[in-house]
Design a protein around this motif. Structure first.
Motif, mmCIF file in Angstrom:
data_model
loop_
_atom_site.group_PDB
_atom_site.id
_atom_site.type_symbol
_atom_site.label_atom_id
_atom_site.label_comp_id
_atom_site.label_asym_id
_atom_site.label_seq_id
_atom_site.Cartn_x
_atom_site.Cartn_y
_atom_site.Cartn_z
ATOM 1 N N ALA A 1 10.176 1.731 -3.701
ATOM 2 C CA ALA A 1 9.902 0.936 -4.904
ATOM 3 C C ALA A 1 10.789 1.437 -6.031
ATOM 4 O O ALA A 1 11.470 2.463 -5.901
ATOM 5 C CB ALA A 1 8.427 1.040 -5.294
ATOM 6 N N ILE B 1 2.393 0.546 -8.523
ATOM 7 C CA ILE B 1 2.970 -0.653 -7.925
ATOM 8 C C ILE B 1 1.873 -1.650 -7.537
ATOM 9 O O ILE B 1 2.036 -2.869 -7.674
ATOM 10 C CB ILE B 1 3.818 -0.284 -6.688
ATOM 11 C CG1 ILE B 1 5.059 0.511 -7.120
ATOM 12 C CG2 ILE B 1 4.236 -1.529 -5.904
ATOM 13 C CD1 ILE B 1 6.012 -0.253 -8.015
ATOM 14 N N VAL C 1 5.143 -5.470 -12.633
ATOM 15 C CA VAL C 1 5.990 -5.127 -11.484
ATOM 16 C C VAL C 1 6.754 -6.372 -11.038
ATOM 17 O O VAL C 1 6.169 -7.423 -10.767
ATOM 18 C CB VAL C 1 5.138 -4.568 -10.326
ATOM 19 C CG1 VAL C 1 6.027 -4.291 -9.109
ATOM 20 C CG2 VAL C 1 4.417 -3.306 -10.759
ATOM 21 N N ALA D 1 9.027 -3.978 -7.151
ATOM 22 C CA ALA D 1 8.604 -3.895 -5.759
ATOM 23 C C ALA D 1 9.715 -4.470 -4.896
ATOM 24 O O ALA D 1 10.200 -5.568 -5.150
ATOM 25 C CB ALA D 1 7.314 -4.684 -5.556
#
Length: 299
Positions: free
Chosen positions: A56, A74, A80, A99
């Motif tokens: 990530a 996350i 995100v 992500a």
């Protein structure tokens, strides 16, 4: 890149490591179950004898392997961003959280020295791509990235035949795991045959080693692992829900990259959560198989 100490130690010692994408955590699974399932996916890798490395972007910095705090960030963060390879530089420049898709995960995993990668389904050619040119970056990235992706084929909402043709053109090898039929994510058989298949993780690892010896290690490989039989969606239900979803997308004017999340949400609602349960089952199975392949390859 920031490589988690456990992952760095395993790589330095030549032990098995499996990369995991993070888009499934942030965008692919419903909250709050997504965090629990993310931990279960990592545990499946450990059960297979390998070290998990969930990938990530945290504050613009690629992370290869996440501690629990980063995993929670996350899974629960509202800012995100779903990030492919083309967005990596921009995300790094602005210092945002991201992500990683299959493409971005494969790119970063290979840069860190990780060869085996597990996910749910590979991206592919979208229906109607003849007019829209809508094709996942996963395919072209795999054509130049030396990883083996363990997946349950591609989602049945895509044009599977066209996806397989593109993979052939791009020199990405596709191998079935204990099957001569290409899987379709929720279904074990897409109706498309495969030319090559293996029966054991050791045989899959042998293909990787042969690729290295023959100088073909600049190309990716796909190991297609069908969904477990007890988790497969009923085919009649699947076909009806897919047809209804495609029709609803057409009426709503949904186009391009918005089609996939629209159809996945439709599947979730129309199957009363059965599609999510199938998704989780196949990801866990792929993580375990990827670990076993990685162990055999490291040996």
């Amino acid at each position: 890149m920031r490589v988690h100490p456990e992952v760095a130690d395993a790589l330095a010692a030549g032990r098995a490591v499996v990369a995991l994408e993070s888009t499934i955590i942030s965008h692919g699974l419903p909250r709050p179950d997504n965090l629990r399932i993310a931990r279960e996916i990592e545990e499946s890798v450990r059960a297979g004898g390998a070290v998990p490395a969930t990938v990530a972007i945290i504050d613009g910095e690629p992370h290869i392997g996440l501690d629990d705090e980063a995993l929670q960030r996350i899974a629960t963060g509202d800012t995100v961003i779903k990030v492919s390879v083309r967005e990596l530089a921009t995300l790094a420049a602005v210092g945002a959280d991201g992500a990683t898709t299959v493409a971005a995960t494969a790119h970063l995993a290979a840069a860190a020295g990780i060869t085996v990668f597990a996910t749910g389904g590979l991206g592919g050619v979208h229906r109607g791509a003849r007019d829209s040119y809508d094709e996942s970056a996963d395919l072209t990235v795999l054509s130049r990235t030396p990883v083996l992706v363990v997946c349950s084929g591609v989602k049945s909402i895509l044009d599977i035949g066209a996806t397989l043709e593109r993979l052939e053109t791009l020199s990405v090898g596709v191998i079935g795991y204990r099957t001569d039929r290409f899987p379709a994510f929720y279904l074990a058989d897409s109706g498309h045959p495969l030319d090559w298949w293996v029966q054991t993780p050791k045989q899959a690892a042998a293909v990787l080693r042969a690729r290295d010896r023959l100088g073909a290690d600049g190309y990716g490989l796909v190991l297609a692992n069908p969904i477990p039989a007890d988790a497969e969606l009923d085919r009649e239900l699947h076909d009806r829900v897919l047809a209804d979803g495609l029709a609803a997308a057409e009426v709503a004017g949904v186009r391009g990259k918005d089609v996939t999340p629209f159809l996945l949400d439709h599947f979730h609602r129309a199957t009363h959560g059965a599609s999510v349960a199938a998704n989780v089952a196949l990801v866990l199975a792929n993580a375990r198989l990827a670990a076993e392949v990685a162990v055999a390859y490291a040996a």
